[in-house]
Design an enzyme around this catalytic site. Structure first.
Site, PDB file in Angstrom:
ATOM      1  CG  HIS A 202      41.713 -19.349 -50.378  1.00  0.00           C
ATOM      2  ND1 HIS A 202      41.622 -20.384 -51.272  1.00  0.00           N
ATOM      3  CD2 HIS A 202      42.631 -19.721 -49.451  1.00  0.00           C
ATOM      4  CE1 HIS A 202      42.455 -21.346 -50.896  1.00  0.00           C
ATOM      5  NE2 HIS A 202      43.071 -20.972 -49.796  1.00  0.00           N
TER       6      HIS A 202
ATOM      7  CG  ASP B 169      35.646 -18.553 -48.662  1.00  0.00           C
ATOM      8  OD1 ASP B 169      35.526 -19.293 -47.672  1.00  0.00           O
ATOM      9  OD2 ASP B 169      36.700 -18.464 -49.323  1.00  0.00           O
TER      10      ASP B 169
ATOM     11  CE  LYS C  93      40.491 -23.684 -44.601  1.00  0.00           C
ATOM     12  NZ  LYS C  93      41.943 -23.575 -44.756  1.00  0.00           N
TER      13      LYS C  93
END
Ligand code: PMP
Length: 422
Positions: A124, A201, A227
């Site tokens: 990302h 990550d 999230k």
């Protein structure tokens, strides 16, 4: 048996009662952010109603109570990640902030001209641009290990990149585009054999699996509360104690020193406080702890099973439609995401069509356009699941996708792919 999740937990999430038209909201953009259950909303309101005051600063009961609540949240995150010590948990504003913190402290200290930083081709932008900028400013080289067509990194290919000039590697645990899981445990072990620390990550992993940072042997592990059913504006940086304790302060300010004179050098307090300058987001930490406890209460085995059912059902149902191509190999090790493309139809048109059926999905390049390029598609339509999603919702998506027609984007802007900044 997944009957304890799905529709059975809808009542826990007040926002799911919202309607955009006649049908209830079908929210399938959980990889962007998940919805919040009542216990999380209550915990945040409860903090502001009963305990709000500044932490670590006041010598009075209310402030000490707030400090206890904040440190209690840190302890809860430590338990959730199976970290060895609470000092290994730094509260940040999110995954992006956690990565930038490591880049600006560890990265600046260790990475110099001629060195290398290894990332994967599926990162990302939040775990790519900070490293890229570090390399540009120091004169180091960014080495990108591409993902395979499965959407996963081949660990042998990764190991080949771990040469003597590499100072750190940064890898996604789970892809936010196609939901594939990288073999991070093995990648970390290989990196360690070469003396290289690894940042993981975990933004898309933590909502879908129990993460054990000690089992992975990760040096740094980052995720966002929002999230995993927690609030926005809060995230976590896990770092091994011996690494965090050697980091120079990041931002400096209130809470990072014990005393100071203008004659002597500044003596900063140890981590985590030295890395948390200023008033922290206490309510955010409290909300995150409530969110982790909520998922724990549902049961991780149950969450994994539910997730696998939804991913496999979606891959099967959508994959059976004539014009649909499933991207990557999400069903191999399900992790909450299925991405697809519809032949000859712009992903935004598919997204807009689904929206008219009350279905919220993300379509486009998902802040990872080079990775999306590698699949030879303009963008993908991403279904990303949470504990409240159901197979019936996926069937609704299937029926809607079966009737999608070329629309505005396909005819007017067939090549446009940056509706939003990625
Ligand atoms: N990494 C991955 C894999 C992500 O999916 C995201 C969020 N889409 C991020 C990093 C950035 O997280 P945040 O925006 O919460 O900082």
């Amino acid at each position: 048996d997944t009957r304890r999740l799905g529709a059975a937990v809808h009542a826990d999430f007040p926002i799911l009662a919202r309607r955009f038209g006649p049908d209830p909201l079908v929210y399938l953009d959980n990889a962007a952010t998940s919805q919040k259950p009542r216990p999380v909303l209550d915990a945040i309101l409860g903090y502001y109603t009963e305990a709000n005051s500044n932490v670590g600063r006041g010598y009075y009961q209310l402030s000490m109570a707030a400090t206890d609540v904040y440190e209690g949240a840190r302890a809860a995150v430590r338990r959730a990640l199976n970290a060895a010590h609470p000092e290994e948990i730094v509260f940040t504003a999110g995954t992006t902030a956690s990565v930038n913190l490591v880049v600006d402290t560890f990265g600046r200290a260790k990475v110099h001209e001629g060195d290398q930083v290894v990332v994967t081709g599926m990162e990302h932008n939040s775990n790519l641009l900070p490293w890229r900028r570090l390399c540009e400013t120091t004169g180091a080289d960014l080495v990108v290990v591409p993902a395979e067509s499965t959407g996963r990194v081949n660990p042998a290919r990764f190991a080949k990149a771990l040469g003597p000039r590499v100072r750190i590697a940064a890898v996604a645990h789970v892809s936010n585009v196609v939901g594939t899981v990288n073999p991070v445990r093995r990648m970390i072990a290989d990196a360690h054999r070469a003396g290289i620390p690894v940042l993981v990550d975990g933004a898309q992993a933590v909502p879908h699996r129990r993460v054990d940072v000690r089992d992975l042997d990760a040096d740094f592990y980052c995720f966002s509360a929002h999230k995993v059913y927690g609030p926005m504006g809060t995230g976590v940086l896990y770092g091994k104690r011996e690494l965090l304790s050697r980091l120079e302060p990041y931002q400096v300010g209130g809470g990072t020193v014990k005393g100071m004179t203008f004659e002597e050098p500044v003596a900063y307090v140890p981590a985590p406080a030295r890395l948390e300058a200023g008033t922290p987001n206490v309510a955010g930490a409290v909300g995150l702890a409530a969110a982790l406890s909520y998922v724990d209460g549902l049961g991780w085995d149950e969450v994994r099973r539910h997730d696998a059912t939804l991913v496999r059902t979606a891959a099967e149902m959508l994959g059976s439609l004539p014009r649909v191509r499933i991207i990557g190999d999400p069903a191999a090790e399900p992790s909450g995401i299925v991405s697809f493309a519809v032949d000859g139809i712009h992903p935004y048109d598919v997204g807009g069509h689904l929206d008219r059926h009350g279905v919220a999905v993300r379509s486009g390049v998902h802040c990872a356009n080079v990775f999306v390029d590698s699949f030879g598609v303009l963008g993908t339509v991403r279904l990303s699941f949470a504990v409240y999603n159901t197979e019936a919702e996926i069937d609704l998506v299937r029926r809607a996708v079966a009737t999608v027609e070329p629309g505005f984007w396909t005819t007017e802007h067939p090549e446009e792919r940056f509706l939003e900044a990625g």
